[in-house]
Scaffold this motif. Structure first.
Motif, PDB file in Angstrom:
ATOM      1  N   THR A   1      -9.485 -41.691 -31.509  1.00 63.01           N
ATOM      2  CA  THR A   1      -9.439 -40.618 -30.523  1.00 63.01           C
ATOM      3  C   THR A   1      -8.500 -40.948 -29.373  1.00 63.01           C
ATOM      4  O   THR A   1      -7.974 -40.052 -28.730  1.00 63.01           O
ATOM      5  CB  THR A   1     -10.845 -40.334 -29.963  1.00 63.01           C
ATOM      6  N   GLU A   2      -8.267 -42.242 -29.109  1.00 62.17           N
ATOM      7  CA  GLU A   2      -7.402 -42.658 -27.996  1.00 62.17           C
ATOM      8  C   GLU A   2      -5.983 -42.989 -28.449  1.00 62.17           C
ATOM      9  O   GLU A   2      -5.157 -43.396 -27.650  1.00 62.17           O
ATOM     10  CB  GLU A   2      -7.998 -43.899 -27.329  1.00 62.17           C
TER      11      GLU A   2
ATOM     12  N   PRO B   1      -1.860 -36.677 -33.600  1.00 65.13           N
ATOM     13  CA  PRO B   1      -2.070 -35.232 -33.467  1.00 65.13           C
ATOM     14  C   PRO B   1      -3.535 -34.840 -33.627  1.00 65.13           C
ATOM     15  O   PRO B   1      -4.289 -35.489 -34.350  1.00 65.13           O
ATOM     16  CB  PRO B   1      -1.230 -34.647 -34.610  1.00 65.13           C
ATOM     17  N   LYS B   2      -3.919 -33.748 -32.966  1.00 66.37           N
ATOM     18  CA  LYS B   2      -5.309 -33.289 -32.980  1.00 66.37           C
ATOM     19  C   LYS B   2      -5.767 -32.942 -34.396  1.00 66.37           C
ATOM     20  O   LYS B   2      -6.927 -33.157 -34.748  1.00 66.37           O
ATOM     21  CB  LYS B   2      -5.447 -32.079 -32.063  1.00 66.37           C
ATOM     22  N   ILE B   3      -4.860 -32.459 -35.225  1.00 63.65           N
ATOM     23  CA  ILE B   3      -5.216 -32.096 -36.598  1.00 63.65           C
ATOM     24  C   ILE B   3      -5.682 -33.327 -37.373  1.00 63.65           C
ATOM     25  O   ILE B   3      -6.639 -33.267 -38.143  1.00 63.65           O
ATOM     26  CB  ILE B   3      -4.002 -31.450 -37.308  1.00 63.65           C
ATOM     27  N   VAL B   4      -5.019 -34.450 -37.164  1.00 67.63           N
ATOM     28  CA  VAL B   4      -5.383 -35.692 -37.849  1.00 67.63           C
ATOM     29  C   VAL B   4      -6.764 -36.148 -37.404  1.00 67.63           C
ATOM     30  O   VAL B   4      -7.598 -36.529 -38.227  1.00 67.63           O
ATOM     31  CB  VAL B   4      -4.333 -36.790 -37.576  1.00 67.63           C
ATOM     32  N   ILE B   5      -7.014 -36.105 -36.115  1.00 68.08           N
ATOM     33  CA  ILE B   5      -8.309 -36.545 -35.579  1.00 68.08           C
ATOM     34  C   ILE B   5      -9.427 -35.619 -36.047  1.00 68.08           C
ATOM     35  O   ILE B   5     -10.509 -36.068 -36.414  1.00 68.08           O
ATOM     36  CB  ILE B   5      -8.250 -36.636 -34.039  1.00 68.08           C
ATOM     37  N   ASP B   6      -9.161 -34.299 -36.073  1.00 66.89           N
ATOM     38  CA  ASP B   6     -10.189 -33.352 -36.510  1.00 66.89           C
ATOM     39  C   ASP B   6     -10.502 -33.481 -37.996  1.00 66.89           C
ATOM     40  O   ASP B   6     -11.632 -33.239 -38.419  1.00 66.89           O
ATOM     41  CB  ASP B   6      -9.749 -31.915 -36.214  1.00 66.89           C
ATOM     42  N   SER B   7      -9.513 -33.872 -38.797  1.00 64.12           N
ATOM     43  CA  SER B   7      -9.750 -33.983 -40.240  1.00 64.12           C
ATOM     44  C   SER B   7     -10.430 -35.302 -40.614  1.00 64.12           C
ATOM     45  O   SER B   7     -10.870 -35.467 -41.742  1.00 64.12           O
ATOM     46  CB  SER B   7      -8.439 -33.844 -41.010  1.00 64.12           C
ATOM     47  N   THR B   8     -10.518 -36.230 -39.668  1.00 64.06           N
ATOM     48  CA  THR B   8     -11.182 -37.514 -39.910  1.00 64.06           C
ATOM     49  C   THR B   8     -12.693 -37.341 -39.750  1.00 64.06           C
ATOM     50  O   THR B   8     -13.143 -36.676 -38.820  1.00 64.06           O
ATOM     51  CB  THR B   8     -10.688 -38.568 -38.897  1.00 64.06           C
ATOM     52  N   PRO B   9     -13.496 -37.917 -40.630  1.00 64.66           N
ATOM     53  CA  PRO B   9     -14.955 -37.834 -40.464  1.00 64.66           C
ATOM     54  C   PRO B   9     -15.392 -38.421 -39.118  1.00 64.66           C
ATOM     55  O   PRO B   9     -14.793 -39.378 -38.625  1.00 64.66           O
ATOM     56  CB  PRO B   9     -15.497 -38.675 -41.625  1.00 64.66           C
ATOM     57  N   LYS B  10     -16.430 -37.842 -38.540  1.00 62.47           N
ATOM     58  CA  LYS B  10     -16.883 -38.252 -37.206  1.00 62.47           C
ATOM     59  C   LYS B  10     -17.266 -39.724 -37.145  1.00 62.47           C
ATOM     60  O   LYS B  10     -17.097 -40.368 -36.125  1.00 62.47           O
ATOM     61  CB  LYS B  10     -18.068 -37.395 -36.768  1.00 62.47           C
ATOM     62  N   LEU B  11     -17.765 -40.254 -38.247  1.00 67.60           N
ATOM     63  CA  LEU B  11     -18.175 -41.654 -38.297  1.00 67.60           C
ATOM     64  C   LEU B  11     -16.991 -42.587 -38.013  1.00 67.60           C
ATOM     65  O   LEU B  11     -17.140 -43.616 -37.367  1.00 67.60           O
ATOM     66  CB  LEU B  11     -18.776 -41.963 -39.666  1.00 67.60           C
ATOM     67  N   TYR B  12     -15.797 -42.225 -38.498  1.00 68.77           N
ATOM     68  CA  TYR B  12     -14.635 -43.095 -38.381  1.00 68.77           C
ATOM     69  C   TYR B  12     -13.808 -42.855 -37.125  1.00 68.77           C
ATOM     70  O   TYR B  12     -12.867 -43.592 -36.863  1.00 68.77           O
ATOM     71  CB  TYR B  12     -13.744 -42.939 -39.607  1.00 68.77           C
ATOM     72  N   ARG B  13     -14.108 -41.839 -36.348  1.00 63.65           N
ATOM     73  CA  ARG B  13     -13.303 -41.542 -35.152  1.00 63.65           C
ATOM     74  C   ARG B  13     -13.422 -42.617 -34.088  1.00 63.65           C
ATOM     75  O   ARG B  13     -12.506 -42.826 -33.314  1.00 63.65           O
ATOM     76  CB  ARG B  13     -13.713 -40.197 -34.560  1.00 63.65           C
ATOM     77  N   ARG B  14     -14.562 -43.291 -34.041  1.00 64.28           N
ATOM     78  CA  ARG B  14     -14.751 -44.331 -33.018  1.00 64.28           C
ATOM     79  C   ARG B  14     -14.334 -45.711 -33.495  1.00 64.28           C
ATOM     80  O   ARG B  14     -14.284 -46.635 -32.705  1.00 64.28           O
ATOM     81  CB  ARG B  14     -16.207 -44.348 -32.567  1.00 64.28           C
TER      82      ARG B  14
END
Length: 156
Positions: A66-67, A71-84
Motif C-alpha cells: 500500500t505504501e 498504481p491503485k489498480i494493482v493494489i486493489d487487485s491484490t488480496p487484502k491479506l497480502y496488502r500489508r
C-alpha cells in the motif's frame, strides 16, 4: 472387527482423531497439488510475456504494497491479506520514464543501486537481472544475527 462395546473410551477417541488427521492430510495433499499446478501455469505465463529492458536502478526497498507507490489498480487487485506484507520494490528509469517495479525475491539481492542493468521484465515484475557494464552481479553475503551483534558491539 472388534465390537464397539469392547473398546474403551480413550481408544474410540484415538480412532476418531486418527480418522480426522488422515482426512485432513488427504485434503491438504489434494489442495497443495492443485495450488502448485496453478503456480506453475502462472509462472509459465509470466515467463512467456517477459521482455528484456535496459534500466537505471534508482532505489530499491522492501515496503508494504500500500505504501509502494504502485498504481491503485494493482493494489486493489491484490488480496487484502497480502496488502500489508512487505514486497521488494525497485524504482528504475526505463527510457525517459521512472517506473516502480516489483522484483522477484531471488533477484532482489542481486540488483545494484545507481547502476544500469539489463533485466527481463514481465509487466511490472522483474524476473532476472544481468550487469550491463562491469563485473557480473553477485549477492552480498548474508550477515547473521550474532555477527550483526558482534559488529555493533565492536563498532564496525
Amino acid at each position: 472387527m472388534i465390537p464397539v462395546a469392547l473398546l474403551s473410551t480413550p481408544a474410540i477417541v484415538l480412532i476418531v482423531v486418527l480418522v480426522v488427521l488422515v482426512a485432513a492430510l488427504a485434503f491438504l495433499t489434494f489442495w497443495g497439488n492443485k495450488q502448485q499446478k496453478k503456480a506453475e501455469t502462472a509462472q509459465q505465463q509470466i515467463e512467456a510475456a517477459a521482455q528484456p529492458m535496459t534500466m537505471l536502478v534508482i532505489d530499491k526497498k522492501k515496503m508494504k504494497l500500500t505504501e509502494s507507490g504502485l498504481p491503485k489498480i494493482v493494489i486493489d487487485s491484490t488480496p487484502k491479506l497480502y496488502r500489508r506484507s512487505k514486497v521488494p520494490i525497485v524504482k528504475a528509469k526505463i527510457g525517459p520514464r521512472i517506473m516502480t517495479l516489483i522484483a522477484d525475491e531471488k533477484v532482489y539481492d542481486l540488483i545494484p543501486v545507481r547502476q544500469e542493468v539489463k533485466a527481463m521484465v514481465s509487466g511490472m515484475y522483474i524476473l532476472s537481472v544481468k550487469s550491463l557494464r562491469g563485473p557480473a552481479l553477485t549477492a552480498p553475503p548474508k550477515v547473521g544475527f550474532f555477527q550483526r551483534m558482534k559488529n555493533k558491539i565492536s563498532g564496525k
